[in-house]
Design a protein around this motif. Structure first.
Motif, PDB file in Angstrom:
ATOM      1  N   VAL C  34      55.783  -1.040  43.366  1.00 16.30           N
ATOM      2  CA  VAL C  34      55.973  -0.040  44.435  1.00 16.30           C
ATOM      3  C   VAL C  34      54.778  -0.042  45.397  1.00 16.30           C
ATOM      4  O   VAL C  34      53.628  -0.003  44.970  1.00 16.30           O
ATOM      5  N   TRP C  35      55.104  -0.118  46.670  1.00 20.06           N
ATOM      6  CA  TRP C  35      54.081   0.008  47.725  1.00 20.06           C
ATOM      7  C   TRP C  35      54.418   1.263  48.529  1.00 20.06           C
ATOM      8  O   TRP C  35      55.564   1.459  48.887  1.00 20.06           O
ATOM      9  N   ILE C  36      53.397   2.062  48.788  1.00 19.70           N
ATOM     10  CA  ILE C  36      53.663   3.293  49.553  1.00 19.70           C
ATOM     11  C   ILE C  36      52.851   3.270  50.845  1.00 19.70           C
ATOM     12  O   ILE C  36      51.648   2.995  50.825  1.00 19.70           O
ATOM     13  N   ILE C  37      53.540   3.510  51.942  1.00 19.65           N
ATOM     14  CA  ILE C  37      52.833   3.663  53.224  1.00 19.65           C
ATOM     15  C   ILE C  37      53.031   5.117  53.651  1.00 19.65           C
ATOM     16  O   ILE C  37      54.139   5.523  54.001  1.00 19.65           O
ATOM     17  N   PHE C  38      51.946   5.889  53.578  1.00 19.56           N
ATOM     18  CA  PHE C  38      52.021   7.306  53.934  1.00 19.56           C
ATOM     19  C   PHE C  38      51.812   7.494  55.434  1.00 19.56           C
ATOM     20  O   PHE C  38      50.980   6.806  56.034  1.00 19.56           O
ATOM     21  N   GLY C  39      52.518   8.387  55.992  1.00 15.71           N
ATOM     22  CA  GLY C  39      52.304   8.726  57.398  1.00 15.71           C
ATOM     23  C   GLY C  39      53.019  10.011  57.728  1.00 15.71           C
ATOM     24  O   GLY C  39      54.128  10.239  57.245  1.00 15.71           O
ATOM     25  N   GLN C  40      52.399  10.840  58.511  1.00 17.46           N
ATOM     26  CA  GLN C  40      53.065  12.087  58.900  1.00 17.46           C
ATOM     27  C   GLN C  40      54.215  11.752  59.857  1.00 17.46           C
ATOM     28  O   GLN C  40      54.233  10.664  60.451  1.00 17.46           O
ATOM     29  N   ASN C  41      55.100  12.712  60.024  1.00 14.51           N
ATOM     30  CA  ASN C  41      56.218  12.492  60.942  1.00 14.51           C
ATOM     31  C   ASN C  41      55.691  12.203  62.341  1.00 14.51           C
ATOM     32  O   ASN C  41      54.789  12.888  62.826  1.00 14.51           O
TER      33      ASN C  41
END
Lengths: 54, 135, 644
Positions: C34-41
C-alpha cells in the motif's frame, strides 16, 4: 489453467504446445484491429503436423 | 322575566369577533356564538365589572340554534344580576341582549389573556377547570 | 504481484510543474503493497489520477476541453506555448515499460487549442511500434474503471445489472476475449484447410463423398451446437426467472399476512374514525352547554324567587275571592253587620288586589308556571361532564394515531404488491419451473443428438484419413484438418471452462473478502456471482439479496470485495489507484476496508485525505504501507503543489 490445457489437448488429440502457443499469440494480438491470426494458425498447425508425422 | 330573542341578531366589537374567529378556527368551540355566550357566563360568574360597549358589528343574524337552556340560564343570570346590583330589570329583550353583550366582551378579554399561547386541547381542559374547580 | 507503477513524472501538468513521484520497488517486501499519498481537498490528488489516465489513454480519458485547462497556470503566464508531459514507468516481472505522453498549448489569437500527441511506449528501453496496443496489453482502456476509481463511484459495481461494456471489461480482465478470438480464428483456419483438402481430392470420388457427408454432418453438428447453446441460454434465463419468481413468491407469502393485517387495521381505523367523530360531536355538544354550569347560581336564585311569587299569587287569588264573598254578604265573618265605611275599605282592597291579579294574568299564569318549572329543573342541572368526554375523545384520537402509524408502516412494507399478484404468483412459479424443465429436457435431447453426430463425424474422419492417407498431400492435409478440429474443440471447451472457473474463483475470492469487510458478518455469509457478472449477497438463511437494497456503505464493501476478487481471479493482476475512498463511510466499513487493503494481491495507491485514514487506523495499516507521500502547496499558492 495449465492443467486444463493438458487435459483438453489429450482429449482432442493435439499437442499441448500447439494450444499454449496459439493462446499466447492470440493474447499478444488481442488489441490489434487486424489480428491476421488465421494464416499464423495454419502455419503453426502445419509445423506441428510435420513434427508429429516425423 | 325578560328573555333573549333567539331570532334577533347578536353583535360584537371587531376585536372580540377576531378572537371568536380564532376560537372557531381552532375548533375549540363549534360556533362563535357558543364561545361568546361562554365568555358572557364566565364574566357573570366572576362578577366582572362591565361597561357599555360601542362600535358593535353583527356577529350572528339568528342564534336560534343555541341550546334553549343556555338562553334560559343567561336570562336568569341577567335578572339575578340586576336584582343583586339593585338595578331595574330589563324592560325588553334588547336590554337583556345589551347586558349579555357587555359581559361577553368583558369575558372574552379575560379569556384571551388566560388562553394566550394555549392550543385547542389545553383550552378545552382549561374550560373543565374553570367549571369544575372554579379556577 | 502483477503490473506495478515505479515512477511517475509530471511536467507542467495542472498544479505540478516538475514533479517526480517514485514508488521504490527495488526492495519491495511482499507484505508492503500500500502506498498512500495524503493531500487536503483541492491540493491535487485527483490531478495525479487524471495524469495517469491521460498518459495511458489520452483524450479517451481526459477530454480536449479539460486538457486545455490542464496546463500549469503559472508556467503558462510565462510561456503561452507551454509543453506539458506525463511519464509513467511500470514494472511487470523482469519487464520495464515507460509510457510517455506530451501536449503543447497553441494559442491562436483568443482561441487556444492543444496539440495532443500520441503516447510512446518503451519496453525494456526499446521503443514499441504500436504504443496503443501495448498500453491495451498493460492496462486495457475498457477496464480502466476497475483499476482507477474514486470512492463514491465504486458503488456502481454493486448494481443489479451491468452494461455490456462492463461485462466485456470484466471478461477482458479474465482473459476471455483472446480465447474467443482463438476459437473464431481456428474455425476459419479449419474451413480453409478443409477446402484445401477437398480441392486436393477432387479426383477421389469416394473421398469426396466422405468429405461431403462429413461436411454435412459437421454443419448439422454445428446447428445442433447452436441450438444447444441457445437452449442453455434459455435455460439460464428460465432458471433466473424461476428463482426470481420463487423468491418473489416467498416474499409475497410473508407479506400476505401483513396485507391481511393491513386490511383488518384499515377496518378498525374506519370504525375508530366514526367513534372519534361521535366523541368530537359530544365534546362540541357539551361545550355548547358550557355557560349553564357557570350560571347555575343565578338560575337557582331566580327559580327560588319565582317559586315565592307563585305562592304569593295563589294567596292573592284566594283573598280576592274571600273579599268578593264578604262584599256580597251583609255580615262580617265575625257575625257583625258591615257598615258602609267597612265596605268601602274592602272595596278599595279588592280593587287593588284585582289590579295585581290582572297584571299576573297578563303575563300568563301558564307561561309563568312553565318558566318556573324549567328554571327549577335547570337549577338541578348536573349532566355537564366535559372532562370525561375530552378523555374519551383523546383516547380515541391516540388509538387512531397508533393505528394509522401501524397502517403506514405496513403500507411501506407491502408497497408495490397487490392482491392480484399475490394470488397469481404461485401459478407463475409453477409455469417458470415447467419452462425450466422443458429447456433441461431439450438440452438433453440436443446433447444426445450432438453425441451421435460427433460419433458419425469420427467414423467419417477415420474413413477419410484412410482414403486420404493413400496420397501424401491429402494425408498431411487430413492430419492438419484433424489438428485444427482438435484445436477448435479444445478451445471451445476451454472457453466454457475458463468462464465457469473464473466465475467460481471470483465468487470464492469476493466472498472471502466480503466476509472480512462487511459490517454484518453474522448476517451475510457470501457473495453470489450471477449471469452477466452481477452480484448478490447471500444471507445466513440462504436468501440472496439484491445489492441495490443495501446501504451505501454495504454497497461499497460489496464493490470493493468484487474488484478485489476480480483482481485475484485475473491471470495478470494490475495496480489499483483509489481516490479518497474511505472518508465518507461509516466507521465499521471504513475500518474493515482499510484493514483489507493488504489482502489485495496488487500494488495499491491510495490518494487520501486525513479522513480516509484516521490515526489509529493508519497505525494499524503501517506494517503494510510501502510508502507515504504528502501533497503540499508551494508558496501558499493554489496553483502550485508538490509531492514530498
Amino acid at each position: 489453467m495449465e492443467q486444463q490445457l493438458q487435459v483438453l489437448a489429450q482429449k482432442h488429440g493435439i499437442p499441448v504446445a500447439l494450444l499454449q502457443e496459439a493462446i499466447k499469440e492470440e493474447r499478444e494480438r488481442i488489441v490489434r484491429q487486424n489480428r491476421r491470426m488465421t494464416p499464423r494458425l495454419k502455419e503453426m498447425i502445419a509445423q506441428y503436423a510435420d513434427v508429429s508425422q516425423g | 322575566m325578560q328573555r333573549l330573542d333567539p331570532n334577533a341578531s347578536i353583535s360584537t366589537t371587531q376585536e372580540a369577533k377576531q378572537y371568536l374567529e380564532f376560537l372557531k378556527d381552532k375548533k375549540v368551540f363549534p360556533y362563535m356564538i357558543d364561545a361568546y355566550f361562554f365568555a358572557a357566563a364566565y364574566a357573570m360568574n366572576r362578577d366582572v365589572e362591565v361597561e357599555p360597549v360601542s362600535g358593535l358589528k353583527t356577529l350572528a343574524q339568528n342564534i336560534s340554534f343555541v341550546d334553549s337552556d343556555v338562553f334560559l340560564a343567561l336570562d336568569a343570570a341577567v335578572k339575578a344580576i340586576c336584582k343583586r346590583k339593585g338595578k331595574p330589570e330589563p324592560k325588553d329583550n334588547k336590554e337583556v341582549a345589551n347586558i349579555v353583550i357587555q359581559y361577553a366582551e368583558a369575558g372574552l378579554k379575560l379569556l384571551k389573556a388566560r388562553w394566550e399561547g394555549k392550543i385547542k386541547s389545553q383550552i378545552q381542559n382549561d374550560i373543565c377547570k374553570i367549571i369544575v374547580n372554579n379556577e | 504481484m502483477g503490473l506495478q507503477l515505479e515512477k511517475m513524472t509530471l511536467h507542467n501538468w495542472k498544479c505540478y510543474q516538475d514533479q517526480t513521484i517514485e514508488f521504490d520497488l527495488s526492495f519491495q517486501d511482499e507484505t508492503k503493497n500500500v502506498w498512500i499519498i495524503f493531500g487536503q481537498n483541492g491540493f491535487g490528488k485527483t490531478s495525479i489520477l487524471e495524469a495517469l489516465q491521460w498518459c495511458l489513454y489520452g483524450t479517451g480519458a481526459v477530454n480536449k476541453e479539460a486538457l486545455r485547462k490542464a496546463f500549469n497556470d503559472v508556467a503558462v503566464s510565462d510561456n503561452p506555448t507551454l509543453e506539458m508531459s506525463v511519464q509513467l514507468t511500470f514494472k511487470r516481472g523482469e519487464d520495464s515499460f515507460l509510457v510517455s505522453r506530451s501536449a503543447q498549448r497553441k494559442p491562436r489569437g483568443k482561441l487556444v487549442t492543444v496539440d495532443d500527441r500520441e503516447a510512446t511506449v518503451y519496453r525494456n528501453g526499446r521503443e514499441c511500434q504500436d504504443p496503443r496496443e501495448w498500453i491495451e496489453v498493460l492496462l486495457p482502456k475498457m477496464s480502466r474503471e476497475f483499476f482507477f476509481f474514486d470512492g463514491v463511484d465504486i458503488q456502481r459495481y454493486a448494481q443489479q445489472t451491468h452494461t455490456v461494456e462492463t461485462k466485456n471489461a470484466i471478461e477482458r480482465i479474465l482473459g476471455i476475449p483472446e480465447l474467443k478470438n482463438l476459437r473464431d480464428d481456428t474455425e476459419r483456419a479449419l474451413k480453409d484447410l478443409q477446402k484445401q483438402l477437398s480441392d486436393a481430392e477432387q479426383t477421389n470420388e469416394e473421398l469426396q463423398r466422405v468429405v461431403t457427408e462429413l461436411e454435412t454432418v459437421e454443419v448439422g453438428t454445428e446447428t445442433q451446437r447452436e441450438q444447444l447453446g441457445r437452449a442453455k441460454e434459455n435455460l439460464r434465463s428460465a432458471q433466473t426467472i424461476y428463482e426470481d419468481t420463487k423468491q418473489r413468491a416467498e416474499q409475497l407469502e410473508g407479506l400476505r399476512e401483513k396485507l391481511d393485517e393491513l386490511r383488518r387495521l384499515e377496518g378498525d381505523r374506519d370504525r375508530l374514525r366514526e367513534r372519534l367523530d361521535r366523541a368530537e360531536q359530544q365534546v362540541e355538544e357539551t361545550l355548547r352547554k358550557a355557560p349553564i354550569p357557570l350560571l347555575l347560581g343565578f338560575v337557582k336564585e331566580v327559580a327560588n324567587e319565582l317559586q315565592g311569587q307563585t305562592v304569593t299569587t295563589a294567596k292573592l287569588f284566594g283573598s280576592v275571592q274571600q273579599l268578593q264573598k264578604l262584599l256580597n254578604s251583609d255580615r262580617c265573618v265575625c257575625g257583625r253587620c258591615l257598615d258602609e265605611e267597612a265596605k268601602r275599605y274592602i272595596q278599595q282592597d279588592l280593587e287593588q288586589l284585582q289590579r295585581v291579579k290582572e297584571n299576573s294574568s297578563r303575563y300568563g299564569a301558564l307561561e309563568q308556571d312553565e318558566l318556573r318549572d324549567r328554571l327549577s329543573a335547570l337549577s338541578r342541572y348536573d349532566q355537564w361532564n366535559l372532562e370525561e368526554k375530552l378523555l374519551d375523545r383523546d383516547q380515541h384520537r391516540d388509538d387512531l394515531d397508533e393505528i394509522e402509524q401501524r397502517i403506514s408502516r405496513l403500507k411501506r412494507e407491502t408497497h408495490g404488491i397487490n392482491e392480484e399478484e399475490a394470488r397469481d404468483i404461485w401459478r407463475k412459479v409453477a409455469e417458470a419451473e415447467r419452462q425450466r424443465d422443458d429447456y433441461q429436457n431439450k438440452i438433453g435431447q440436443f446433447q444426445r443428438a450432438i453425441d451421435q453426430s460427433l460419433q458419425r463425424e469420427d467414423e467419417l474422419r477415420r474413413k477419410m484419413e484412410t482414403l486420404a492417407g493413400k496420397h501424401k498431400e491429402t494425408a498431411t492435409l487430413a492430419y492438419q484438418v484433424r489438428l485444427a478440429r482438435g484445436l477448435l474443440e479444445a478451445t471451445k471447451e476451454l472457453i466454457d471452462w475458463r468462464i465457469e472457473d473464473a466465475k467460481a474463483t471470483i465468487e470464492e475470492k469476493t466472498s472471502e473478502v466480503h466476509r472480512r469487510v462487511t459490517n454484518k458478518p453474522d448476517e451475510y455469509n457470501g457473495v453470489v456471482l450471477k449471469e452477466n457478472y452481477t452480484l448478490g449477497v447471500r444471507t445466513v438463511t440462504g436468501e440472496v439479496l439484491n445489492p441495490e437494497t443495501l446501504s451505501a456503505g454495504e454497497k461499497e464493501a460489496l464493490a470493493f470485495a468484487f474488484i478485489t476478487g476480480l483482481n485475484l481471479a485475473s491471470e495478470t493482476s494490475a495496480l489499483l489507484v483509489m481516490d479518497t475512498p474511505f472518508g465518507h463511510l461509516d466507521k465499521t466499513h471504513q475500518r474493515n476496508l482499510v484493514k483489507a487493503l493488504p489482502d489485495i494481491d496488487s500494488q495499491v495507491i491510495v490518494l487520501a485525505t486525513d479522513r480516509d485514514f484516521p490515526d489509529p487506523l493508519l497505525n494499524e495499516l503501517m506494517p503494510n504501507v510501502a510508502g507515504v507521500r504528502h501533497i503540499e502547496r508551494v508558496g501558499g499558492s493554489e496553483r502550485l503543489s508538490e509531492v514530498t
